[in-house]
Design an enzyme around this catalytic site. Sequence first.
Site, PDB file in Angstrom:
ATOM      1  N   ASP A  32       0.773  -1.363  -0.165  1.00 45.51           N
ATOM      2  CA  ASP A  32       0.035  -0.070   0.033  1.00 45.51           C
ATOM      3  C   ASP A  32       0.933   1.183   0.054  1.00 45.51           C
ATOM      4  OD1 ASP A  32      -2.268   1.518  -0.147  1.00 45.51           O
ATOM      5  OD2 ASP A  32      -2.604   1.384   2.257  1.00 45.51           O
ATOM      6  N   TRP A  37       3.115   7.880  -2.208  1.00 41.27           N
ATOM      7  CA  TRP A  37       4.486   8.193  -2.656  1.00 41.27           C
ATOM      8  C   TRP A  37       4.362   8.992  -3.867  1.00 41.27           C
ATOM      9  CZ3 TRP A  37       7.212   7.322  -6.907  1.00 41.27           C
ATOM     10  CH2 TRP A  37       8.718   7.380  -6.704  1.00 41.27           C
ATOM     11  N   ARG A  45      -0.148   9.264 -10.174  1.00 42.72           N
ATOM     12  CA  ARG A  45      -0.464   7.902  -9.224  1.00 42.72           C
ATOM     13  C   ARG A  45       0.209   6.569 -10.053  1.00 42.72           C
ATOM     14  NH1 ARG A  45      -3.790   7.482  -5.156  1.00 42.72           N
ATOM     15  NH2 ARG A  45      -4.270   5.311  -5.691  1.00 42.72           N
ATOM     16  N   SER A  77      -7.215  -5.618  -5.664  1.00 44.85           N
ATOM     17  CA  SER A  77      -8.212  -6.103  -4.692  1.00 44.85           C
ATOM     18  C   SER A  77      -9.509  -6.028  -5.539  1.00 44.85           C
ATOM     19  CB  SER A  77      -8.431  -5.487  -3.557  1.00 44.85           C
ATOM     20  OG  SER A  77      -8.859  -3.834  -3.772  1.00 44.85           O
ATOM     21  N   ASN A  80     -10.774  -2.704  -5.831  1.00 43.04           N
ATOM     22  CA  ASN A  80      -9.901  -1.666  -6.727  1.00 43.04           C
ATOM     23  C   ASN A  80     -10.553  -1.554  -8.259  1.00 43.04           C
ATOM     24  OD1 ASN A  80      -6.811  -2.752  -5.592  1.00 43.04           O
ATOM     25  ND2 ASN A  80      -7.934  -1.050  -4.929  1.00 43.04           N
ATOM     26  N   TRP A  81     -11.510  -2.464  -8.365  1.00 39.54           N
ATOM     27  CA  TRP A  81     -12.066  -1.884  -9.775  1.00 39.54           C
ATOM     28  C   TRP A  81     -12.974  -0.821  -9.797  1.00 39.54           C
ATOM     29  CZ3 TRP A  81     -10.664  -4.749 -13.668  1.00 39.54           C
ATOM     30  CH2 TRP A  81     -10.172  -6.177 -13.512  1.00 39.54           C
ATOM     31  N   ARG A  83     -11.988   1.843  -8.944  1.00 40.52           N
ATOM     32  CA  ARG A  83     -10.881   3.210  -9.330  1.00 40.52           C
ATOM     33  C   ARG A  83     -11.248   3.761 -10.522  1.00 40.52           C
ATOM     34  NH1 ARG A  83      -5.294   2.474  -6.203  1.00 40.52           N
ATOM     35  NH2 ARG A  83      -6.208   2.030  -4.137  1.00 40.52           N
TER      36      ARG A  83
HETATM   37  C1  FPP Z   1      -1.718   0.417  -3.278  1.00 40.85           C
HETATM   38  O1  FPP Z   1      -1.334   1.637  -3.497  1.00 40.85           O
HETATM   39  C2  FPP Z   1      -1.382  -0.636  -4.270  1.00 40.85           C
HETATM   40  C3  FPP Z   1      -2.209  -0.870  -5.247  1.00 40.85           C
HETATM   41  C4  FPP Z   1      -3.672  -0.888  -5.553  1.00 40.85           C
HETATM   42  C5  FPP Z   1      -1.674  -1.895  -6.223  1.00 40.85           C
HETATM   43  C6  FPP Z   1      -0.437  -2.452  -5.859  1.00 40.85           C
HETATM   44  C7  FPP Z   1       0.211  -2.602  -7.593  1.00 40.85           C
HETATM   45  C8  FPP Z   1       1.402  -2.759  -7.624  1.00 40.85           C
HETATM   46  C9  FPP Z   1       2.558  -2.504  -6.484  1.00 40.85           C
HETATM   47  C10 FPP Z   1       2.135  -2.685  -8.858  1.00 40.85           C
HETATM   48  C11 FPP Z   1       1.468  -3.775  -9.671  1.00 40.85           C
HETATM   49  C12 FPP Z   1       1.923  -5.252  -9.029  1.00 40.85           C
HETATM   50  C13 FPP Z   1       2.361  -5.993  -9.720  1.00 40.85           C
HETATM   51  C14 FPP Z   1       2.578  -7.306  -8.970  1.00 40.85           C
HETATM   52  C15 FPP Z   1       2.407  -6.102 -11.192  1.00 40.85           C
HETATM   53  P1  FPP Z   1      -2.517   2.823  -3.607  1.00 40.85           P
HETATM   54  O2  FPP Z   1      -2.488   2.975  -4.968  1.00 40.85           O
HETATM   55  O3  FPP Z   1      -3.661   2.418  -2.827  1.00 40.85           O
HETATM   56  O4  FPP Z   1      -1.656   3.886  -2.650  1.00 40.85           O
HETATM   57  P2  FPP Z   1      -2.466   4.981  -1.867  1.00 40.85           P
HETATM   58  O5  FPP Z   1      -3.100   4.342  -0.807  1.00 40.85           O
HETATM   59  O6  FPP Z   1      -1.176   5.821  -1.216  1.00 40.85           O
HETATM   60  O7  FPP Z   1      -3.122   5.780  -2.605  1.00 40.85           O
END
Ligand code: FPP
Length: 263
Positions: A32, A37, A45, A77, A80-81, A83
């Site tokens: 996460d 970041w 993003r 997840s 996440n769909w 988003r």
């Molecule tokens: C959470 O950060 C991360 C994700 C929703 C996706 C994780 C994906 C990756 C690390 C890249 C793809 C992975 C692979 C294995 C190819 P967030 O976007 O929720 O961050 P935030 O909470 O700071 O907004």
Amino acid sequence: MPESDKNKTKMDNFKNRIDPAKLPRHIAIIMDGNGRWAKKKFLTRIKGHEKGIDAVRDVVEACREMGIAYLTLYAFSVENWRRPASEVNALMRLLKNYLLKERGNLLENEICLKAIGDLDRLPEDVRETLFQVIEDTEGGDKMTLILALSYGARWEIVKAALRIANDLKKGAIREEDVTPEMFSAYLTTSPFPDPDLLIRTSGELRLSNFLLWQLAYTELYITPTLWPDFTRKELMQAIEDYQKRERRFGMTSDQISELHAKY
Ligand code: FPP
């Protein structure tokens, strides 16, 4: 001493503090903080997710080197769909590129790829690439890398419950057969042991619908580090921390000591 040598010495110190006989067999990670970041650096993003993939590579490599048998990464997840489509599309593109690029590395390092989740929802080209890499890496026996994609624990538990109800109705199983162990066998994670250590980055204190059944006795390590900044050094720190814990599985400390003395 040059900076690179200093880092190497620090890494060796960590390695020395880790007991190879007490490694977690299965590590699961909620990656996460990619968005935060990127925001901190005034980047998009998507750039955060791109950098997140570099951290994925580093952690997979480190786990393989250390001899971790199973690594599960929460990459997307079921929630996440929801988003924005542009971000979902970018994540799918990154996933496909990652699979295409990593195929060779996985084969070379004898890592077997698996996936859990509602994979039918993935775009067809991504699903095909995923299944191809899964098939190609099937013989890898040094480590199993499990990607949780379109994954939700409640979805998985409901699906398992429905399959059990169906088998009961058909008479394939009896009511007295339904135990926690057999319930586990109906989950998408049935071929894998439950995680020993769960790492969550970015400091959030929740499970976010990840492996709710399987994490019942898992040790938790929560770090404020944002996922793109997570390094193998911190992974080792998490393992070192894990090795200091006493896992009692509901028993007393004395019972655990007796068990250790026996085996
Ligand atoms: C959470 O950060 C991360 C994700 C929703 C996706 C994780 C994906 C990756 C690390 C890249 C793809 C992975 C692979 C294995 C190819 P967030 O976007 O929720 O961050 P935030 O909470 O700071 O907004």
